[in-house]
Design a protein around this motif. Structure first.
Motif, mmCIF file in Angstrom:
data_model
loop_
_atom_site.group_PDB
_atom_site.id
_atom_site.type_symbol
_atom_site.label_atom_id
_atom_site.label_comp_id
_atom_site.label_asym_id
_atom_site.label_seq_id
_atom_site.Cartn_x
_atom_site.Cartn_y
_atom_site.Cartn_z
ATOM 1 N N PRO A 325 0.806 -1.237 0.000
ATOM 2 C CA PRO A 325 0.000 0.000 0.000
ATOM 3 C C PRO A 325 0.826 1.269 0.000
ATOM 4 C CG PRO A 325 -0.937 -1.618 1.504
ATOM 5 C CD PRO A 325 0.377 -2.180 1.066
ATOM 6 N N TRP A 326 1.915 1.331 0.789
ATOM 7 C CA TRP A 326 2.706 2.564 0.867
ATOM 8 C C TRP A 326 3.403 2.873 -0.455
ATOM 9 C CZ3 TRP A 326 7.917 2.780 -0.036
ATOM 10 C CH2 TRP A 326 8.609 1.562 -0.045
ATOM 11 N N LEU A 327 3.845 1.818 -1.161
ATOM 12 C CA LEU A 327 4.528 2.038 -2.426
ATOM 13 C C LEU A 327 3.530 2.318 -3.543
ATOM 14 C CD1 LEU A 327 7.297 2.206 -3.681
ATOM 15 C CD2 LEU A 327 7.236 -0.274 -4.072
ATOM 16 N N ARG A 328 2.383 1.675 -3.477
ATOM 17 C CA ARG A 328 1.342 1.970 -4.462
ATOM 18 C C ARG A 328 0.839 3.409 -4.320
ATOM 19 N NH1 ARG A 328 -2.625 -0.348 -7.818
ATOM 20 N NH2 ARG A 328 -3.347 1.451 -9.007
ATOM 21 N N GLU A 329 0.846 3.919 -3.076
ATOM 22 C CA GLU A 329 0.426 5.313 -2.868
ATOM 23 C C GLU A 329 1.409 6.270 -3.533
ATOM 24 O OE1 GLU A 329 0.491 9.220 -1.275
ATOM 25 O OE2 GLU A 329 2.002 7.719 -0.751
ATOM 26 N N ILE A 330 2.713 5.952 -3.458
ATOM 27 C CA ILE A 330 3.709 6.776 -4.143
ATOM 28 C C ILE A 330 3.500 6.711 -5.644
ATOM 29 C CG2 ILE A 330 6.184 6.959 -4.667
ATOM 30 C CD1 ILE A 330 6.768 6.161 -1.809
ATOM 31 N N TYR A 331 3.262 5.510 -6.159
ATOM 32 C CA TYR A 331 3.019 5.356 -7.596
ATOM 33 C C TYR A 331 1.840 6.220 -8.045
ATOM 34 C CZ TYR A 331 1.548 3.235 -11.993
ATOM 35 O OH TYR A 331 1.166 3.042 -13.294
ATOM 36 N N ASP A 332 0.738 6.139 -7.335
ATOM 37 C CA ASP A 332 -0.457 6.898 -7.719
ATOM 38 C C ASP A 332 -0.208 8.399 -7.615
ATOM 39 O OD1 ASP A 332 -1.883 4.588 -8.201
ATOM 40 O OD2 ASP A 332 -2.721 4.487 -6.180
ATOM 41 N N ARG A 333 0.552 8.800 -6.599
ATOM 42 C CA ARG A 333 0.818 10.222 -6.410
ATOM 43 C C ARG A 333 1.662 10.783 -7.559
ATOM 44 N NH1 ARG A 333 4.564 11.988 -1.895
ATOM 45 N NH2 ARG A 333 4.113 9.892 -1.164
ATOM 46 N N VAL A 334 2.698 10.046 -7.920
ATOM 47 C CA VAL A 334 3.544 10.502 -9.023
ATOM 48 C C VAL A 334 2.774 10.480 -10.334
ATOM 49 C CG1 VAL A 334 5.628 9.999 -10.361
ATOM 50 C CG2 VAL A 334 5.667 9.803 -7.868
#
Length: 344
Positions: A325-334
């Motif tokens: 979840p934490w890395l997917r949140e970065i992906y979505d944010r970028v």
């Protein structure tokens, strides 16, 4: 050494070529200038797939009323890239021209046909903003072994001599596109092994290339992980996260103990590890002849260095850890803010 032949009629479609690793900037698009060839003459590289990621695949139940969306990559894998000058006995397919600002971008599929049997076999990409390359369709061509001197694989200890490195600034006022792509790939791997914790980056070119992105994408707090450059020619050091070179021919990663390893394109790693951008020049005439001083630094670009966010996203979405979840949140944010450069 191999040549690639048409599977329909057997006509040879390329010069003799040897395989190398796929460059990080293979899928890069930048600006409106004409870029050079993606690959050196006499080489070819295989792209594992450039499909459209994050396509819905299936929904997996995780409990009563709880579902998890699954994703997969789509697209035909295994296309073979060669330098445009290494292509033989092909002709353009007029109705598949696409791009046509300064060339073709392959938007309509294969635009080159075998001149002997007229079967579509490849896609030439040479429009502005694209690295020039011909992508052979893996279903339309086959490799044929031929006699010839095999391309010698450079050993790790000799790598620095053969590949001295690519400067961070490729010309006055412009960041290197290859650095932007290579750092984007390394950044995706670095985030994945960081576990979401702050990372200390060594001073120098590594800090120039990575520190802003890490400080922006990772949560605030004291650093808990440490990045160290490790590889041929550097003293062995106990590391937390090791950034090591990836061989430009084989694609192998410098062997390093530990699980937290970040690969970086060898040409960029070598320059980052060993180069000093300060230019030395003789001092004024009144100074002794053996006294030297630092020359003025080269003209810097008018904006801070930033990795190529499209390359970063394509790399990150192919890493298994992106499901965290934490890395997917970065992906979505970028992905949502990549054109603004603000990810807070």
């Amino acid at each position: 050494m191999v040549v690639f032949a048409c599977t329909g009629c057997g006509a040879v479609l390329t010069a003799r070529v040897s395989q190398v690793a796929l460059p990080d900037h293979a899928g890069q698009k930048y600006g409106h200038d004409l870029l050079p060839a993606l690959l050196e003459p006499g080489t070819y590289a295989v792209d594992p797939g450039d499909g459209h990621p994050w396509q819905p695949w299936e929904v997996e139940a995780e409990g009563p009323g709880v579902f998890r969306q699954m994703y997969t990559l789509s697209g035909a894998p295994g296309r073979i890239g060669v330098a445009p000058g290494d292509v033989r006995r092909t002709m353009f397919i007029p109705e598949r021209y696409g791009g046509c600002c300064c060339g073709w971008d392959g938007r309509y599929g294969p635009n080159l046909a075998c001149a002997a049997c007229e079967c579509p076999v490849a896609t030439r990409v040479d429009d502005c903003g694209f690295w020039q390359v011909v992508w052979l369709d893996p279903g339309a061509v086959r490799p044929v072994a031929v006699d010839g001197p095999a391309c010698r694989v450079v050993g790790w200890e000799a790598l620095r001599e053969v590949h001295p490195g690519i400067p961070l600034i490729e010309q006055p006022g412009w960041w290197s596109l290859e650095w932007m792509a290579a750092i984007a790939v390394a950044l995706a791997h670095l985030l994945a092994v960081s576990g979401g914790k702050r990372v200390i980056v060594p001073e120098g070119l590594a800090a120039e290339a990575l520190r802003w992105a890490l400080d922006t994408l990772l949560p605030p707090g004291p650093p808990e992980r440490r990045l160290v450059l490790t590889g041929p020619g550097l003293a062995a050091e106990i590391t937390d996260i090791a950034m090591v070179p990836r061989h430009p021919q084989t694609g192998e990663v410098w062997p390093c103990s530990g699980e937290a390893v970040v690969p970086l394109a060898a040409d960029v790693w070598t320059y980052m590890a060993f180069n000093d951008d300060r230019q030395l020049a003789h001092a004024a005439a009144r100074m002794p002849a053996d006294v030297r001083r630092d020359d003025s630094p080269p003209l810097l670009p008018n904006s801070p260095f930033r990795p190529d966010w499209e390359v970063f996203l394509r790399t990150l979405e192919r890493l298994p850890l992106v499901s965290q979840p934490w890395l997917r949140e970065i992906y979505d944010r970028v992905k949502d803010r990549r054109y603004t450069g603000s990810f807070l």
